[in-house]
Every structure is written in structure tokens, then in C-alpha cells.
Design a protein around this motif. Structure first.
Motif, short mmCIF file in Angstrom:
data_model
loop_
_atom_site.label_atom_id
_atom_site.label_comp_id
_atom_site.label_asym_id
_atom_site.label_seq_id
_atom_site.Cartn_x
_atom_site.Cartn_y
_atom_site.Cartn_z
N ASP A 141 -9.38 4.42 0.61
CA ASP A 141 -9.81 4.25 -0.78
C ASP A 141 -9.13 5.26 -1.70
O ASP A 141 -8.76 4.93 -2.82
CB ASP A 141 -11.33 4.45 -0.89
N VAL A 200 -5.58 4.19 -2.35
CA VAL A 200 -5.56 3.09 -3.34
C VAL A 200 -5.82 3.64 -4.74
O VAL A 200 -5.16 3.24 -5.71
CB VAL A 200 -6.59 2.01 -2.94
N GLY A 241 0.86 -1.18 0.00
CA GLY A 241 0.00 0.00 0.00
C GLY A 241 0.90 1.23 0.00
O GLY A 241 2.08 1.13 -0.30
N VAL A 271 -7.82 -5.30 -5.08
CA VAL A 271 -7.76 -4.35 -3.97
C VAL A 271 -8.41 -5.01 -2.75
O VAL A 271 -9.52 -5.54 -2.84
CB VAL A 271 -8.52 -3.05 -4.32
N VAL A 284 -3.30 -4.69 -3.71
CA VAL A 284 -3.15 -3.33 -3.17
C VAL A 284 -3.93 -3.24 -1.87
O VAL A 284 -5.10 -3.61 -1.81
CB VAL A 284 -3.65 -2.28 -4.18
N THR A 285 -3.26 -2.75 -0.83
CA THR A 285 -3.90 -2.74 0.48
C THR A 285 -3.54 -1.46 1.24
O THR A 285 -3.07 -0.49 0.65
CB THR A 285 -3.51 -4.02 1.26
N LEU A 312 -3.68 2.98 -8.03
CA LEU A 312 -4.25 2.36 -9.24
C LEU A 312 -4.11 3.27 -10.46
O LEU A 312 -4.03 2.78 -11.59
CB LEU A 312 -5.74 2.04 -9.00
#
Ligand SMILES: CC(=O)N[C@H]1[C@@H](OP(=O)(O)OP(=O)(O)OC[C@H]2O[C@@H](n3ccc(=O)[nH]c3=O)[C@H](O)[C@@H]2O)O[C@H](CO)[C@@H](O)[C@@H]1O[C@H](C)C(=O)N[C@@H](C)C(=O)N[C@H](CCC(=O)O)C(=O)O
Ligand SMILES: Nc1ncnc2c1ncn2[C@@H]1O[C@H](COP(=O)(O)OP(=O)(O)OP(=O)(O)O)[C@@H](O)[C@H]1O
Ligand SMILES: N[C@H](CCC[C@H](N)C(=O)O)C(=O)O
Ligand SMILES: [Mg+2]
Length: 430
Positions: free
Chosen positions: A359, A362, A322, A377, A348-349, A366
Motif C-alpha cells: 500500500d 502504491v 507497480g 488500484v 496500479v498494482t 499515486l
């Protein structure tokens, strides 16, 4: 923090105006000069410039080595510390992992480079413990905020300059300038010759490198089963072996070997002979399990991730990572791109979202990935690790990046217990 100093007209010193009183002197630093009036209003015993109390803390009685660079500071510092102890010297090390002295952990993690008076206090402790060397990491924040003022460095080291912390430094140019400003003076310095962004005062400059001619040059190397190499230093040619993996660690080792040679009276051969005893740093390329193969690493920059994933690229990689909240947003798409280009599958974390929406972090990651067919995710880091472990087959390697030896997940201001390595052990029942 108030520090008691014996045999002075005042009893304590502090760098915080709020702690001043009639027996406490205010230590004036570049960082706290805006609070001078407040210190006086609080009835400070007196005002002393930080440089003027340096000798009371013994900063001139110990050889201070400062290491800066985007990545590799902790690893290089730990290697130098390990070599010095093995060569029979007493030494201290201050950095991201805390304060260590003569092979003992003395204080836990705070900042990579603490406030200036805290560093002075640590130096005092090291001098009291008989240390001849104080090895410290110097972050770009610390250079910008002058958290290192008054420190007479015996040697300054540059590992590399790539991208991080643009939330603070605002532009890559400013970040590069700040890093390079550490090397403007005529003091002794050791520079990575393969770093094209390095700019430094040539006076008393030594270099190390692999690709370019340097004072200390790695002539040949092998990365089978750890690493080994042959260093050329003028007429001398000296071999070493190490347990560290990855091409990037050859740079950390070269920096540490050259530095130890420069600051001690040991021969290059004597230094090279103790390299193999250095077992590496907790949470950096740490293999948590051999079958399935699971590696935890502290890579939290695009370059760090590229280095680690390239070091493992013989195998197919399942990468869990992440990006930290309240930190450089512009590195997130770059980290995403690096992971997607080098991994078979990406999970993805979250990694310390702090005050940001996980969010949104992320989404930043992305946005750097064009083909998302191999990307999932899962914001719950434990679940993301579990997914990767469940899907792992045969020789594939699960690589968990970003937290290394951190044992927490920071959500808002709370530090919740979380250690990637423990989570893996728990999930695998080992
Ligand atoms: C953004 C940032 O770097 N902030 C740091 C900065 O805070 P600041 O400028 O707000 O400090 P401040 O509150 O004005 O205090 C400055 C000085 O005035 C004094 N003061 C303060 C208040 C007052 O009323 N009177 C007074 O005298 C303080 O005691 C201090 O000496 O100076 C403080 C004291 O030195 C640091 O603790 C603080 O780190 C914060 C907590 C932080 O999170 N920093 C991170 C981003 C950081 O520095 N990271 C790097 C890099 C990590 C890496 O890549 O390895 C690090 O070195 O860890
Ligand atoms: N010389 C290097 N070049 C590029 N990447 C590196 C290098 N050394 C280490 N790394 C990567 O960076 C990660 C962090 O390494 P290390 O802790 O030594 O760096 P650091 O500069 O101290 O980081 P921090 O700024 O967080 O204190 C490692 O886990 C690895 O992924
Ligand atoms: N010294 C780095 C460490 C980052 C580690 C990562 N886990 C994160 O929280 O972003 C920083 O404070 O930016
Ligand atoms: Mg560090």
C-alpha cells in the motif's frame, strides 16, 4: 564460491573469507578487503590480489565489452551477442538474464553484474568454450562496488543516463558521476552522443547518435512494421532493417551495430546485414497476444516507461504497473505521472514488494498523479491484469510493465511463481 584452479600452490581460490582454509587462497578485492583479517584467522593458504590472478582466468585472452546506462543494457548486449554469433564468431554474454554462451543459456539470473570472481569464472568458461568475445552488462552498483576490477575492457558502452537506484546512490548527481566514472580512462569507448549527461575521456572515444553529429549517425529511420534506418559513418552510408519496435530501440541498435563494427574486422555493411536476424529480448516489448493486443515490457524506470508508452501512443493504452519494494522510492511518483499522462486508464498494482508494505508503494506512485479519475488500484497483480483485459475494447492495447521476463513475485524473502505472460495466456485461454 570456491573455485578449483589446476597447477597452483593452493587448490582453491575464494573471495569469501569464510571459505578460507589451508588449501584455499583468499582473493583480495576492494569489496572484501574488510574481511582480510578474518581470512587470515581462518587459515587462508595465502592472499592474492584479484588483478594478480586475472591471467589464470584468461581475462586477457578474450575481448571484453562492458555496457552501462540506466536502460537498454540487456537489449544492447543481446543485440551485440546475436550479431557476433551471426557473423560466425563465438561469444558469451553475461547480464540480467544470466550467462549465455554460443547460443545456449549456461546459468540463470543472479545479479546484472555478479561479484568480481564470479565474472572471472564466467570469463574462464567462455575462454574454455573458445569464445572470442565476452559481452557484459555493468550496473551502477557494480561500478560503485568495483565488481569489475581488473577487467581489461576492449570497449565500454554508454546507453543513457536517466533515473534509477537512488535508494543506493542517494542523489542523482552521485548516480550520474558513478555512471560517468566508467569512462574516465583512455580505453576505447562508445558513447550515446544524444545523452547530455554523458562525461567521458575523449581519448579513444567513438559516438553514436540520432539527433547530434556522431561517429555513427542515424541519418534517417522509419518505425513502420519494426524499424529500419540508414547509418552514416564518415563516407559510408549503410541501410539496415530490424524487427524491434520503438524509437528507443533505434539507440540500442545503433549502439550494437557501432560496437560490433568497432570490435570486429567486418565491414559496416556486413554487420548491418545481420541486424534483421535479431528477434529482440524476451519480456521487452513482447507481444503476448495480437487480438486483444497485449504487450509485456520490462520498463521499471520513469524514462523506460515513457519510451515504451510513447512508442505505442498511436493506440489507446491500458497500463498495468507497480514499483519494486526496497528500491528507489523517488522514482515512484515519476512513474505514476508518466503512466497517467500517456494512458487511457492506469491499473496500479504490485511489482516485487519485497519487505515494503504494498500500500505504501502504491501511495508513492499515486502521489505523482494529480487527476486520478482514470486510475484504479488493485494490489493483486493477476486481478489487475484481469481487470485490464476485461475492460479492453477494440484496438486498445493492454501494456503490462515492470516485470518483463521475470517469472516471480518477491514478497518478503519469498519468490512466488508469477509470469505476466503466462497469466495473460491463462486469462485469455490461449
Ligand atoms: C546493495 C548491494 O549491491 N549489495 C551487494 C554487495 O553486498 P555487500 O556489500 O553487503 O557485500 P558483503 O556481504 O560485504 O560482501 C562483499 C564481499 O566480501 C566477501 N565476504 C563477505 C562476508 C564475509 O564474512 N567474508 C567475506 O569475505 C563476500 O564474498 C564479497 O566478496 O556485494 C555482494 C557481492 O558482490 C552482492 O551480492 C550484493 O548484492 C545484493 C544481493 C543486491 O541485491 N544487489 C542489487 C541491489 C544489485 O547489485 N543490483 C544491480 C543493479 C540491477 C540493475 O539495474 O540491473 C546488479 O548488478 O544486479
Ligand atoms: N535505450 C533505451 N532508452 C530508454 N529506455 C529503454 C531503452 N532500452 C530499453 N528501454 C526500456 O527499459 C526496459 C529494460 O530494458 P533492458 O532490459 O535492455 O535494460 P537494462 O538497462 O538492462 O535494465 P536493468 O538495469 O534492469 O538490467 C525495456 O523493457 C524498455 O522499456
Ligand atoms: N534490475 C532492476 C530490475 C527491477 C525490476 C522490477 N520488477 C523491480 O523488482 O523493481 C532492479 O533490481 O532494480
Ligand atoms: Mg539488464
Amino acid at each position: 564460491m570456491k573455485i578449483e584452479l589446476p597447477d597452483q600452490p593452493y587448490r582453491y581460490v575464494t573471495e569469501n573469507s569464510q571459505e578460507c582454509d589451508s588449501e584455499t587462497a583468499f582473493v583480495l578485492t576492494t569489496q572484501n578487503e574488510k574481511y582480510l583479517d578474518d581470512a587470515k584467522a581462518k587459515g587462508a593458504h595465502s592472499v592474492i590480489k584479484i588483478q594478480d590472478i586475472a591471467s589464470l582466468f584468461g581475462v586477457d585472452k578474450i575481448k571484453i565489452v562492458g555496457i552501462t546506462g540506466t536502460n537498454g543494457k540487456t537489449t544492447t548486449a543481446s543485440a551485440i551477442y546475436s550479431f557476433l554469433l551471426d557473423l560466425g564468431y563465438k561469444a558469451a554474454m553475461q547480464g540480467t538474464r544470466g550467462l549465455f554462451m554460443n547460443d545456449e543459456a549456461v546459468e540463470g539470473k543472479t545479479l546484472t553484474t555478479p561479484s568480481v570472481l564470479n565474472t572471472y569464472r564466467h570469463i574462464y568458461q567462455a575462454v574454455e568454450a573458445g569464445c572470442e568475445y565476452f559481452i557484459m552488462e555493468v550496473s551502477s552498483h557494480a561500478i560503485a562496488q568495483k565488481r569489475i576490477e581488473g577487467l581489461p575492457f576492449e570497449l565500454k558502452i554508454l546507453t543513457n543516463i536517466t533515473q534509477d537506484h537512488l535508494d543506493y546512490h542517494k542523489s542523482i548527481e552521485e548516480y550520474i558521476n558513478i555512471k560517468n566514472s566508467f569512462f574516465k580512462d583512455e580505453g576505447k569507448k562508445l558513447i550515446n552522443k544524444d545523452e547530455p549527461k554523458a562525461k567521458f575521456n575523449f581519448k579513444n572515444a567513438y559516438t553514436y547518435g540520432i539527433e547530434n553529429p556522431a561517429t555513427y549517425r542515424l541519418m534517417a529511420y522509419s518505425l513502420n512494421d519494426g524499424s529500419s534506418g540508414i547509418i552514416q559513418h564518415f563516407q559510408e552510408i549503410v541501410p539496415f532493417t530490424a524487427s524491434l519496435h520503438g524509437f528507443f530501440n533505434l539507440y540500442n541498435l545503433m549502439a550494437a551495430i557501432s560496437a560490433t563494427h568497432l570490435i570486429t574486422d567486418k565491414s559496416l555493411q556486413e554487420v548491418a546485414d545481420v541486424v534483421d536476424n535479431f528477434a529482440g529480448v524476451s519480456g521487452r516489448m513482447e507481444q503476448v497476444c495480437a487480438a486483444p493486443n497485449v504487450i509485456v515490457d520490462f520498463a521499471h524506470t520513469p524514462d523506460g516507461m515513457a519510451q515504451v508508452l510513447n512508442a505505442l501512443k498511436e493506440k489507446e493504452l491500458l497500463v498495468v504497473f507497480g514499483a519494486g519494494g526496497d528500491r528507489d522510492k523517488s522514482k515512484r511518483p515519476l512513474m505514476g505521472r508518466v503512466a497517467a499522462s500517456l494512458a487511457k486508464k492506469v491499473y496500479v498494482t504490485s511489482d516485487n514488494p519485497r519487505h515494503e508494505d504494498p500500500d505504501a508503494i502504491v501511495d508513492g506512485i499515486l502521489s505523482g498523479i494529480e487527476d486520478k479519475s482514470n486510475v484504479v488500484v488493485e494490489l493483486n497483480r493477476k486481478k489487475a491484469i484481469e481487470m485490464a483485459l476485461d475492460e479492453q475494447e477494440g484496438e486498445e492495447v493492454v501494456v503490462i510493465l515492470g516485470k518483463g521476463d521475470e517469472n516471480y513475485q518477491i514478497i518478503y524473502d519469498e519468490k512466488l511463481p508469477f509470469d505476466d505472460r503466462e497469466v495473460v495466456r491463462e486469462l485469455l485461454n490461449i
